[in-house]
Scaffold this active site. Structure first.
Site, PDB file in Angstrom:
ATOM      1  N   LYS A   1      48.069 -21.220  -0.942  1.00  0.00           N
ATOM      2  CA  LYS A   1      48.944 -20.439   0.248  1.00  0.00           C
ATOM      3  C   LYS A   1      47.475 -20.592   1.492  1.00  0.00           C
ATOM      4  O   LYS A   1      47.898 -21.237   2.254  1.00  0.00           O
ATOM      5  CB  LYS A   1      48.452 -19.254  -0.257  1.00  0.00           C
ATOM      6  CG  LYS A   1      48.613 -18.059   1.002  1.00  0.00           C
ATOM      7  CD  LYS A   1      49.416 -16.831   0.473  1.00  0.00           C
ATOM      8  CE  LYS A   1      50.242 -15.878  -0.293  1.00  0.00           C
ATOM      9  NZ  LYS A   1      50.460 -14.771  -0.213  1.00  0.00           N
TER      10      LYS A   1
ATOM     11  N   GLU B   1      39.063 -24.479  -6.612  1.00  0.00           N
ATOM     12  CA  GLU B   1      39.573 -25.470  -7.756  1.00  0.00           C
ATOM     13  C   GLU B   1      40.691 -26.072  -7.520  1.00  0.00           C
ATOM     14  O   GLU B   1      40.217 -27.661  -7.429  1.00  0.00           O
ATOM     15  CB  GLU B   1      39.890 -24.419  -8.716  1.00  0.00           C
ATOM     16  CG  GLU B   1      39.224 -23.708  -9.407  1.00  0.00           C
ATOM     17  CD  GLU B   1      38.941 -21.964  -8.508  1.00  0.00           C
ATOM     18  OE1 GLU B   1      38.378 -21.131  -9.665  1.00  0.00           O
ATOM     19  OE2 GLU B   1      39.530 -21.707  -7.681  1.00  0.00           O
TER      20      GLU B   1
ATOM     21  N   GLY C   1      50.213 -14.054  -5.671  1.00  0.00           N
ATOM     22  CA  GLY C   1      50.118 -15.261  -6.050  1.00  0.00           C
ATOM     23  C   GLY C   1      51.027 -15.455  -7.559  1.00  0.00           C
ATOM     24  O   GLY C   1      52.482 -16.242  -8.541  1.00  0.00           O
ATOM     25  N   ARG C   2      51.392 -14.090  -8.654  1.00  0.00           N
ATOM     26  CA  ARG C   2      52.051 -14.528 -10.251  1.00  0.00           C
ATOM     27  C   ARG C   2      53.329 -13.770  -9.570  1.00  0.00           C
ATOM     28  O   ARG C   2      53.682 -13.937 -10.875  1.00  0.00           O
ATOM     29  CB  ARG C   2      50.927 -13.521 -11.033  1.00  0.00           C
ATOM     30  CG  ARG C   2      51.024 -12.115 -10.489  1.00  0.00           C
ATOM     31  CD  ARG C   2      49.597 -11.516 -11.266  1.00  0.00           C
ATOM     32  NE  ARG C   2      49.170  -9.798 -10.667  1.00  0.00           N
ATOM     33  CZ  ARG C   2      48.653 -10.074  -9.847  1.00  0.00           C
ATOM     34  NH1 ARG C   2      47.655 -10.674  -9.444  1.00  0.00           N
ATOM     35  NH2 ARG C   2      48.647  -8.711  -9.209  1.00  0.00           N
TER      36      ARG C   2
ATOM     37  N   GLU D   1      45.922  -9.537 -14.744  1.00  0.00           N
ATOM     38  CA  GLU D   1      45.844  -9.301 -13.691  1.00  0.00           C
ATOM     39  C   GLU D   1      46.492  -8.017 -12.867  1.00  0.00           C
ATOM     40  O   GLU D   1      45.579  -7.752 -11.907  1.00  0.00           O
ATOM     41  CB  GLU D   1      46.548 -10.461 -12.957  1.00  0.00           C
ATOM     42  CG  GLU D   1      45.614 -11.017 -11.429  1.00  0.00           C
ATOM     43  CD  GLU D   1      45.432 -12.272 -11.192  1.00  0.00           C
ATOM     44  OE1 GLU D   1      44.787 -13.374 -10.769  1.00  0.00           O
ATOM     45  OE2 GLU D   1      46.116 -12.835 -10.898  1.00  0.00           O
TER      46      GLU D   1
ATOM     47  N   HIS E   1      52.002 -18.844 -39.613  1.00  0.00           N
ATOM     48  CA  HIS E   1      50.702 -19.366 -40.599  1.00  0.00           C
ATOM     49  C   HIS E   1      48.973 -19.493 -40.037  1.00  0.00           C
ATOM     50  O   HIS E   1      48.172 -20.420 -40.263  1.00  0.00           O
ATOM     51  CB  HIS E   1      51.796 -20.840 -40.713  1.00  0.00           C
ATOM     52  CG  HIS E   1      52.802 -20.941 -41.307  1.00  0.00           C
ATOM     53  ND1 HIS E   1      52.579 -21.011 -42.809  1.00  0.00           N
ATOM     54  CD2 HIS E   1      54.115 -20.503 -41.168  1.00  0.00           C
ATOM     55  CE1 HIS E   1      53.549 -21.182 -43.399  1.00  0.00           C
ATOM     56  NE2 HIS E   1      54.877 -21.450 -42.335  1.00  0.00           N
TER      57      HIS E   1
ATOM     58  N   LYS F   1      33.930 -15.696  -8.027  1.00  0.00           N
ATOM     59  CA  LYS F   1      33.807 -16.411  -7.409  1.00  0.00           C
ATOM     60  C   LYS F   1      32.858 -16.826  -6.214  1.00  0.00           C
ATOM     61  O   LYS F   1      32.335 -17.639  -5.454  1.00  0.00           O
ATOM     62  CB  LYS F   1      34.988 -16.219  -6.818  1.00  0.00           C
ATOM     63  CG  LYS F   1      36.357 -17.215  -7.176  1.00  0.00           C
ATOM     64  CD  LYS F   1      37.904 -17.348  -7.120  1.00  0.00           C
ATOM     65  CE  LYS F   1      39.008 -17.727  -7.807  1.00  0.00           C
ATOM     66  NZ  LYS F   1      39.904 -17.829  -6.860  1.00  0.00           N
TER      67      LYS F   1
END
Length: 537
Positions: free
Chosen positions: A207, A213, A268-269, A354, A385, A505
C-alpha cells in the site's frame, strides 16, 4: 479482573450455566435428544453447517444469543456495512464488504459512494489480466509473459497464495505463478531459479510502497531483471504495482498507469478481493474472480440479514467464545478435507490472530478474559497421521472445524468416498469416543484397555458444500471474516488494527545498522548485545 463484559448479565448467566453443563458428555446430549443432529444445523447459501457435536444445549445457545444482543451485535453489524468509522484507533471505516458489492450498490464513506471506484479498479484489473492471459502484453524483448511473481507480505501474500492454491483447478496452466514474501533471500532465489526474466512479470503489492520486506525483494527482483535485460526501461514492461503511493511507484521505474489502487478502509488481511488479488484474477480469469466476489457478497448479506439463530458466522463466533472464555480452550483446528485448501489454515492464522489477538478494549482498558485462539490445521487425511492423536487422546481441548465437499474436482474412483468417510468419521469419533466397556467388549486385554479408550466429548463443526468453486471459496472466506468481527464485538476489541506487529519492526530498524557497522556501540540488554555480537563475528 472485572470488566464491562464480565459484569454483564449475559456473561454472568453463561458463567452460571457453564457450571451446570461443563461435565455433560456430548454422547448424553444426543441420547436425550434424538432430533439434535437435525435441529442444530443451518442449510443456507449451499452450505450444510452442522454444529450439533458441541458441548452445548438449547439454553447455552439462548444465553450466547442473549450476550450478543446485550453487546449490540446487530447495531455493530449495521455500523460496519454503513461505512461508519468503526476502526476507532485509526479513525477509519471498515469496508472490505464494499469490495464485493454489486455494481449499482451504494456504500458511502464520508458522503462519497465508493462502489463505482471499486468497480473501476476491477475493470482495469480485468483488462490487464485479459492482456496477460491472451499474450497481448509483451515483455521488453517482445516475448509474452509466461511467469507471474507476486511480491508482498502479510495480507498482500497470504490471500493471493491461498486463493491460487485453492483455485488452481481453474487456473491457466500455461502460466507459472510464484509468490515471494519472506525477506530471507532463499525465498526469492528459489522463486525465480528456473524463470526467464524476458517472460516474467512482477506484481509488487505494498500500500505504502515502503514495506521493508516487500521493497527489499522488489529491488532484488529489479536487479535480477536488469542483470539480463540491462536497460532500466525494461522495468516498465515487467513490473506492475498494487499501491497507493504513485510517487514511489514511479521512482521505482513502474509506469503509474500500471498501478492498481485500493483504499485505507481495506485492511491488509481483508484485501484479497481487492487489487491485491490481481495475481488471482490473472490465474483464474476475470469471470471466475467475479464469481468469487459474488460468493463473498452472498455471505455478507447472510451475516447482515439472517437472524442470529440461523446466522452461520454469528453461531461460529459465539461457539468460539464459549470454548475460549469458559472452557479455557487456547487453540482452534481448521481441517479442510480438500487438498486445494492446504493454505487455508495459514490464511486464517493472520485473519483471526492479527484481528483479535488484543489485550485492551476499544476504550484502552485491559481485558479480563481471553481473546483470540491459536488457529492451525492441515488438510485431511494427512493430519490424521500426525496431530490427530493429540486431539483425540491428549489433555488439551481443541475444537475443530471440518470442511468438506461432496464432489471432487478430480473424480478418481473411490478417492472422494474414502476422503469424506474419514472426515465424517473423525467428527463422530471426537464427539462420542469409545468407552472402557466398549473396548473390553472387543476383547482388548485389561493392560491395553486404558490405551484404547477415547474419552470423546471433543467438539467439532462440519461445513459441507457441493464442491470447491470460486463462489464457494468466497463464501468460506467471508464466513470466517464475519466470525472474527462477531467475536471482536463481543470482546470489545478492535479487529481491524494490528499494532502488535510494529514494535519488532521498529527495533529491527535500529539493529540493522548495528549489524552492518561492526564498530557501533551496543546499548541493548545483555542477551540482545551478545546475539548481535555473535552475528558480527
Amino acid at each position: 479482573m472485572t470488566t464491562e463484559l464480565t459484569k454483564s448479565s449475559g456473561w454472568k448467566s453463561l458463567e452460571s450455566h457453564f457450571q451446570e453443563i461443563k461435565n455433560t458428555p456430548i454422547r448424553s446430549l444426543f441420547n436425550e435428544d434424538k432430533t439434535r443432529g437435525t435441529r442444530l444445523r443451518v442449510e443456507d447459501l449451499g452450505i450444510y453447517f452442522d454444529y450439533s457435536k458441541h458441548r452445548i444445549n438449547d439454553k447455552t445457545l439462548e444465553l450466547l444469543f442473549q450476550l450478543a444482543r446485550e453487546r449490540g451485535l446487530a447495531d455493530k453489524i449495521a455500523s460496519m456495512f454503513s461505512g461508519e468509522k468503526i476502526n476507532t484507533t485509526e479513525n477509519r471505516a471498515v469496508l472490505h464488504t464494499a469490495l464485493r458489492a454489486p455494481r449499482g450498490s451504494v456504500v458511502l464513506v464520508d458522503g462519497v459512494n465508493v462502489v463505482p471506484e471499486v468497480h473501476a479498479v476491477l475493470e482495469r484489473m480485468a483488462s490487464f489480466a485479459g492482456n496477460i492471459r491472451s499474450g497481448e502484453w509483451k515483455g521488453y524483448t517482445g516475448k509474452p509473459i509466461r511467469n507471474i511473481v507476486n511480491i508482498g507480505i502479510g495480507g498482500s501474500d497470504l490471500g493471493p497464495v491461498m486463493a491460487y492454491e485453492a483455485l488452481k483447478f481453474y487456473a491457466r496452466r500455461n502460466l507459472t505463478f510464484r509468490f515471494v514474501s519472506n525477506i530471507d533471500g532463499s525465498d526469492f532465489a528459489e522463486a525465480v531459479r528456473d524463470l526467464s526474466p524476458e517472460e516474467t512479470l512482477f506484481i509488487v503489492s505494498s500500500k505504502t510502497f515502503t514495506t521493508i520486506e516487500t521493497m527489499t525483494n522488489a529491488r532484488t527482483a529489479r536487479k535480477w531483471l536488469l542483470d539480463k535485460l540491462v536497460n532500466p526501461k525494461a522495468v516498465a514492461s515487467h513490473f506492475v504495482a498494487v499501491s497507493t503511493n504513485a510517487k514511489e511507484v514511479g521512482n521505482f521505474g513502474i509506469d503509474t498507469h500500471n498501478m492498481f489502487g485500493f483504499w485505507d478502509w481495506v485492511g491488509g488481511r481483508y484485501s484479497m478481493d481487492s487489487a491485491i488479488g490481481l495475481s488471482t484474477m490473472i490465474a483464474i480469469g476475470p469471470g471466475h474472480f467475479y464469481e468469487m466476489l459474488d460468493g463473498f457478497h452472498q455471505m455478507d448479506e447472510h451475516f447482515r440479514n439472517a437472524p442470529f439463530e440461523r446466522n452461520i458466522p454469528v453461531i461460529m463466533g459465539l461457539l468460539g467464545i464459549w470454548y475460549i472464555d469458559f472452557f479455557g480452550a487456547q487453540t482452534q483446528a481448521v481441517l479442510p478435507y480438500d487438498n486445494y485448501l492446504k493454505r487455508f489454515p495459514a490464511y486464517l492464522q493472520q485473519l483471526t490472530m492479527e484481528s483479535n489477538g488484543k489485550h485492551v478494549t476499544l476504550d484502552g482498558e485491559l481485558v479480563g478474559y481471553a481473546t483470540g485462539a491459536v488457529y492451525w490445521g492441515e488438510p485431511g487425511t494427512n493430519g490424521q497421521h500426525s496431530f490427530y492423536q493429540l486431539i483425540h487422546q491428549g489433555t488439551s481441548l481443541i475444537p475443530c472445524d471440518f470442511i468438506g465437499f461432496k464432489t471432487s474436482l478430480n473424480p478418481l474412483p473411490l478417492h472422494q468416498d474414502y476422503l469424506m468417510a474419514n472426515m465424517i468419521a473423525q467428527g463422530e469419533a471426537l464427539a462420542f469416543g469409545k468407552t472402557a466397556e466398549e473396548v473390553k467388549a472387543e476383547g482388548v486385554p485389561d493392560n491395553l484397555a486404558p490405551h484404547k479408550v477415547f474419552e470423546g466429548n471433543r467438539p467439532s463443526t462440519t461445513l459441507f458444500m457441493e464442491k470447491l468453486t470460486p463462489g464457494n471459496l468466497g463464501k468460506l472466506i467471508a464466513l470466517y471474516e464475519q466470525m472474527v468481527y462477531t467475536q471482536g464485538v463481543i470482546w470489545g476489541v478492535n479487529p481491524f488494527d494490528q499494532m502488535g506487529v510494529e514494535l519488532g519492526k521498529v527495533l529491527a530498524m535500529k539493529i540493522i545498522p548495528e549489524l552492518l557497522e561492526k564498530e557501533k556501540l551496543l546499548r541493548h540488554d545483555s542477551s540482545t548485545n551478545n546475539l548481535i555480537g555473535y552475528y558480527r563475528e
